[in-house]
Design an enzyme around this catalytic site. Structure first.
Site, PDB file in Angstrom:
ATOM      1  N   GLU A 112       0.953  -1.208  -0.106  1.00 19.92           N
ATOM      2  CA  GLU A 112      -0.091   0.112  -0.063  1.00 19.92           C
ATOM      3  C   GLU A 112       0.873   1.270  -0.070  1.00 19.92           C
ATOM      4  O   GLU A 112       0.318   2.258  -0.408  1.00 19.92           O
ATOM      5  CB  GLU A 112      -0.940   0.150   1.290  1.00 19.92           C
ATOM      6  CG  GLU A 112      -2.008  -0.926   1.254  1.00 19.92           C
ATOM      7  CD  GLU A 112      -2.933  -1.214   2.386  1.00 19.92           C
ATOM      8  OE1 GLU A 112      -2.541  -0.558   3.364  1.00 19.92           O
ATOM      9  OE2 GLU A 112      -3.950  -1.804   2.351  1.00 19.92           O
ATOM     10  N   GLU A 143       7.028 -21.679   7.905  1.00 18.63           N
ATOM     11  CA  GLU A 143       7.458 -20.613   8.893  1.00 18.63           C
ATOM     12  C   GLU A 143       8.719 -21.207   9.999  1.00 18.63           C
ATOM     13  O   GLU A 143       9.110 -20.504  10.527  1.00 18.63           O
ATOM     14  CB  GLU A 143       6.294 -20.369   9.975  1.00 18.63           C
ATOM     15  CG  GLU A 143       5.982 -21.712  10.873  1.00 18.63           C
ATOM     16  CD  GLU A 143       4.686 -21.170  11.843  1.00 18.63           C
ATOM     17  OE1 GLU A 143       5.212 -21.362  13.166  1.00 18.63           O
ATOM     18  OE2 GLU A 143       3.921 -20.501  11.487  1.00 18.63           O
TER      19      GLU A 143
END
Length: 329
Positions: A112, A143
């Site tokens: 963004e 992960e």
């Protein structure tokens, strides 16, 4: 009294395997039981029996506690922001590293920044365990891949001017931890954003932001309050960094990129608000400057032409207030 920020004092690069706080299997039940993010809420055993409206009210009440938890960490957030800005003024980048929800939120915040603040490609980066596929599908085993974190970071060719923020609700996710440890070893600034105090990730970073939101409505589902807290903190960090870098003029996003009709309309409105002029004048100034909002504002407020506006902004590293100050004498 406001809480004291976590001081960015030098710390070890991270606990060793022999450290009792770093068990060989971070997923064992005894380890999870010690984490606030994994605890079970009192009275949660029968929430599935509640009427839907009552259940919604319960969840909403839990969510309302998140901003207070973030508020307790504002001094630590501010200290991290100031340190990040100092690095970025030297040409550094802001890099988020995380897995699962934490990784997705980092990628979202990074994505963004270009349309909102006009950041250059690669200036704000989100790394997620498992790569792009993990944005839309669960890649849970990723992960635990410390080597992948190191490789993902090395692909960016990190420098001491960069900042790496490891995002992990538990504060012990191997991918985020390895990214922070490797970045710090390379001289980059490191920040830990966690949901538990005293975490190994916090110990590995120079700055730690520990937003303790407590047990989730669904025990261990850190996409809920912990994820909301991460979103709020990442919003705060990136927004305040961009304000400090001169990407705004007051509360106006003067580095917005007008890449669609909505953003073109927003650009016109920003220029009109900043200069107290009408849409026609704003459109003319934007046309003269190739749609660049800051340049258009300079044209209208300082009475300069487009090349002069561009030169003024270049001389002041894009900070509109400073360029205006020179132009107006």
């Amino acid at each position: 009294m406001a809480p004291t920020p976590h001081a960015p004092t030098p710390q070890p690069a991270g606990p060793t395997p022999s450290d009792p706080g770093t068990p060989s299997d971070p997923g064992t039940p005894d380890v999870l039981a010690a984490l606030a993010t994994e605890a079970r809420r009192p009275g949660g055993a029968e929430i599935d029996l509640l009427p839907t409206l009552e259940l919604a009210r319960l969840m909403n009440a839990e969510d309302r506690t998140v901003p207070e938890a973030v508020a307790a960490e504002l001094p630590a957030i501010a200290a991290a922001v100031d340190a990040i800005v100092e690095r970025m003024r030297r040409g550094g980048r802001l890099v988020y590293a995380g897995a699962g929800t934490a990784g997705r939120l980092g990628v979202l915040d990074a994505g963004e920044c270009p349309p909102t603040f006009g950041t250059a490609p690669g200036q704000v980066v989100g790394l997620i365990a498992g790569g792009p596929a993990a944005l839309t599908s669960a890649v849970e085993a990723a992960e635990d891949d410390r080597a992948a974190a190191v490789a993902d970071l090395d692909a960016l060719d990190p420098t001491p001017a960069d900042t790496v923020i490891g995002v992990s609700a538990s504060g012990r996710t191997p991918y985020a931890l390895a990214a922070v440890e490797h970045a710090r070893a390379l001289g980059a600034l490191t920040v830990a954003l966690t949901g538990n105090r005293g975490s190994v990730l916090g110990a590995a970073a120079e700055h730690r932001i520990e937003v303790v939101t407590g047990p989730e409505l669904l025990a261990g589902s850190t996409r809920l309050k912990a994820g909301t807290a991460q979103k709020l903190v990442l919003n705060t960090v990136s927004t305040l960094v961009m304000v400090r870098l001169g990407k705004t003029y007051g509360d106006l996003m003067v580095d917005v990129r007008a890449t669609n009709d909505k953003l073109r309309a927003r650009s016109r409105r920003i220029v009109a608000l900043a200069t107290d002029t009408g849409p026609a004048d704003a459109d003319a100034a934007l046309a003269a400057t190739g749609g660049r909002v800051k340049d258009a504002i300079l044209l209208l407020l300082a009475g300069v032409d487009a090349p002069t506006a561009a030169a003024l902004l270049a001389r002041h590293d894009g900070v509109l207030r400073n360029a205006l100050r020179e132009a107006l004498g």
